[in-house]
Design an enzyme around this catalytic site. Structure first.
Site, short mmCIF file in Angstrom:
data_model
loop_
_atom_site.label_atom_id
_atom_site.label_comp_id
_atom_site.label_asym_id
_atom_site.label_seq_id
_atom_site.Cartn_x
_atom_site.Cartn_y
_atom_site.Cartn_z
N CYS A 77 5.40 2.88 12.30
CA CYS A 77 6.74 3.13 11.63
C CYS A 77 6.31 2.96 10.02
CB CYS A 77 7.66 2.01 11.98
SG CYS A 77 7.14 0.42 11.60
N ARG A 125 0.46 -1.90 -3.04
CA ARG A 125 1.34 -0.72 -2.58
C ARG A 125 2.15 -0.35 -3.53
NH1 ARG A 125 4.90 -2.46 2.56
NH2 ARG A 125 6.45 -0.97 2.07
N HIS A 140 10.00 0.15 -2.01
CA HIS A 140 11.23 0.34 -1.16
C HIS A 140 11.98 1.36 -1.81
CE1 HIS A 140 9.43 -2.62 1.15
NE2 HIS A 140 10.21 -2.26 2.08
N ASP A 173 1.88 -1.66 4.78
CA ASP A 173 1.16 -2.58 4.60
C ASP A 173 -0.22 -2.74 4.99
OD1 ASP A 173 2.89 -4.52 2.99
OD2 ASP A 173 4.22 -4.75 4.76
N GLU A 229 0.23 -4.82 10.86
CA GLU A 229 0.18 -4.40 9.23
C GLU A 229 -0.77 -5.13 8.56
OE1 GLU A 229 4.14 -4.59 7.83
OE2 GLU A 229 4.70 -6.30 8.85
C1 PEP Z 1 4.77 -1.19 6.78
O1 PEP Z 1 4.38 -1.89 6.10
O2 PEP Z 1 4.32 0.04 7.13
C2 PEP Z 1 6.25 -1.08 7.19
C3 PEP Z 1 6.89 -0.09 8.18
O3 PEP Z 1 7.09 -2.33 6.71
P1 PEP Z 1 7.63 -2.08 5.20
O4 PEP Z 1 7.38 -0.92 4.74
O5 PEP Z 1 9.01 -2.41 5.48
O6 PEP Z 1 6.91 -3.30 4.62
MG MG Z 2 5.29 -3.67 6.25
#
Ligand code: PEP
Ligand code: MG
Length: 570
Positions: free
Chosen positions: A505, A457, A182, A447, A423
């Site tokens: 996304c 990750r 994040h 994910d 995901e």
């Molecule tokens: C993902 O997992 O690709 C996603 C967009 O969600 P986040 O990164 O918020 O887990």
């Molecule tokens: Mg995610």
């Protein structure tokens, strides 16, 4: 002069400036009993901590009402009386505060009223502030940043960045985190150059060192010589010129040379991000990470609080706004909710699992989203789904909310689209079944890559293994797009639509070397941090769809990462 090379970029850009090293305070509290003659000293220590907290909170309350409530509590006579009584009973100030706060917290937590229950979190915050003051710990290590700096830290949480004065932040370098963790996503959202997972950064740098950070190239130069400064100054000029050229694409559609139009959307975490994203002439918001609204708060946001945010977001966006329901857990925590410690938090209690279990909280969010849908084009999206049962339960709860709103005569969009994130490997394997149940998919490669490859990750030890070009991830994407496009089942059970829209996304949507493949696989929507949009649009506008289809077919036949790279010329 020292140089560090980092392989993967979190957020591009070139900056130079002084290093500011942040070490988060470790709060080790010494609680215990005292002698009669120490009572006055402990009372004075507590008085001083309260006076300091009062001054701090008065300042903070000027810009954030949450701190106004804290100010009232810190001055509250009942808390003050309780602590001082315990000190007189020969507890030291820390022990007296811990005991008194625990009593107040349990009283608040036992209350029926949601609002009052949430006050327990405020007491926890106040307790932390007072304990820091008692121990001379600087609660906000960022407070002393008064000039532009390159911020160097172990890690940066969303709460940290919320408390930063961004005018002074040239760039971030963190020891922990991966490119899809994040801190990286936040840096991109804020348009701040960043490198993360830089193992030795805290050992190699000192406060005040001069730093060149070229995040795009993965270069960190510590105390550079004149020649290096001149070289990177020239590179920065070139980079800025290129950004200006790309910005000229804002008024053109994301369309290939042979006329295939796709949607280019933004990922956002709050209303401020939307204000920035609309400058890029976006086709919509493909991901509104609603968890930031929860994380930047001191309590579960109420329906009204959420409604106001979503309503403003929908109005500002002006086109399709995809709100993802709370995706907490994993590496995202809440200061006001205690999660049980888990061995594997990313495989644990997170995202939709939490929402389905904390049903009243989920309903509060869904009602807020539905109400806001009367004011713009909102879509709702569920995170981390692994089974059709889960999805159906989430949809049933949403129907419950709709029925309530109807009976309360509250307007909402009856045709609100419902989608899900893809995901998890389970959702890939079941994509054909899921396609029958939703209006759209959005592939979350951040994910999906970690779950498909069983590679955390955020774990820098195995960061080189985390790679979305892995053939299994590419084939998953192919399968999901096909499942979405082959599906013709409408919610009425008849063949009432052509296909369901498939977007992405995850960070892979803005990976420049992947854009052509994704385009060729038929991805309808690419969603990313706004700053990445011009670059991706440029690639799309210079590609032919036909070529992209051929390339993507070949890529998906490859068995090894090496072959994939070779085909892509990486
Ligand atoms: C993902 O997992 O690709 C996603 C967009 O969600 P986040 O990164 O918020 O887990
Ligand atoms: Mg995610």
């Amino acid at each position: 002069m020292k140089a560090i090379k980092v392989e993967k970029t979190a957020s591009k850009g070139i900056v130079m400036g002084k290093a500011f090293l942040v070490k988060k305070p470790e709060l080790i509290i010494n609680t215990g009993l005292i002698q009669e003659e120490e009572i006055t000293r402990e009372l004075n220590r507590y008085e001083a901590a309260v006076a300091k907290a009062t001054n701090e909170l008065m300042e903070l309350a000027k810009t954030n009402s949450i701190f106004g409530a804290h100010l009232e509590m810190v001055k509250d006579i009942a808390l003050y009386d309780s602590v001082t009584r315990k000190i007189k009973d020969k507890y030291n100030a820390e022990a007296a505060l811990e005991e008194a706060a625990a009593e107040f917290i349990s009283i608040f937590e036992a209350m029926d009223d949601d609002y009052m229950r949430e006050r327990a979190a405020d007491i926890k915050d106040i307790r932390y502030r007072l304990l820091c003051n008692l121990n001379g710990i600087d609660l906000n290590p960022f407070d002393s940043i008064k000039e532009p700096v390159v911020l160097i830290a172990e890690d940066l949480t969303p709460t940290d960045t919320a408390g930063l004065d961004l005018r002074y932040i040239l760039g971030f370098i963190t020891r922990d985190g991966g490119v899809t963790s994040h801190v990286s996503i936040m840096a991109k959202g804020l348009g701040i150059p960043a490198l993360v997972g830089v193992k030795d950064i805290l050992k190699e740098t000192e406060n005040g060192d001069f730093i060149i950070l070229d995040a795009g190239r993965g270069d960190i130069i510590i105390n550079p010589e004149e020649e290096a400064i001149a070289r990177y100054t020239a590179l920065r000029k070139e980079y800025e010129k290129r950004q200006l050229e790309l910005a000229e694409l804002n008024n053109f559609p994301a369309e290939t040379k042979d006329g295939r139009r796709v949607h280019l959307c933004a990922n956002v975490g709050n209303v401020k991000d939307i204000k920035n994203a609309v400058n890029y002439n976006i086709d919509g918001i493909g991901l509104f990470r609603s968890e930031f609204l929860y994380m930047e708060n001191t309590h579960f946001p109420t329906e009204e609080e959420q409604f106001l945010v979503y309503q403003e977001a929908a109005k500002l966006c002006g086109s399709e706004l995809t709100i993802r329901t709370l995706d907490i857990g994993g590496d995202k925590a809440l200061s006001y909710y205690e999660f049980d410690k888990e061995e594997n938090p990313f495989l644990g209690w997170r995202a939709i699992r939490i929402s389905l279990e904390l049903k009243p909280m989920f309903k509060t969010q869904l009602r807020a989203i539905l109400r806001a849908s009367a004011f713009g084009q909102i879509r709702v999206m569920f995170p981390m789904i692994i089974s059709v049962e889960e999805l159906r339960t989430a949809k049933a709860i949403m129907e419950e909310c709709k029925a309530e709103l109807r009976s309360e005569n509250i307007a909402f969009d009856e045709n609100l689209q419902v989608g899900m994130m893809i995901e998890t490997p389970a959702s890939v394997m079941m994509a054909e079944d899921f396609a029958k149940e939703v209006d759209f998919f959005s592939i979350g490669t951040n994910d999906l890559t970690q779950y498909m490859l069983a590679v955390d990750r955020g774990n820098k030890r195995i960061a080189p293994m985390y790679n979305s070009f892995h053939p299994s991830v590419l084939r998953s994407i192919k399968r999901v797009i096909k499942a979405g496009h082959d599906d013709k089942t409408g919610h009425d059970g008849k063949n009432s639509h052509e296909k369901i829209k498939v977007g992405m996304c995850g960070e892979f949507a803005s990976e420049e070397r992947a854009v052509k493949i994704l385009l060729g696989l038929g991805l309808d929507e690419f969603s990313m941090s706004a700053a990445e949009i011009p670059n991706v649009k440029n690639i799309i506008r210079n590609t032919s769809y036909e070529e992209a289809v051929q390339l993507s077919e070949k890529v998906c036949e490859m068995s090894t990462l090496e072959e994939v790279y070779e085909l892509l010329g990486i």
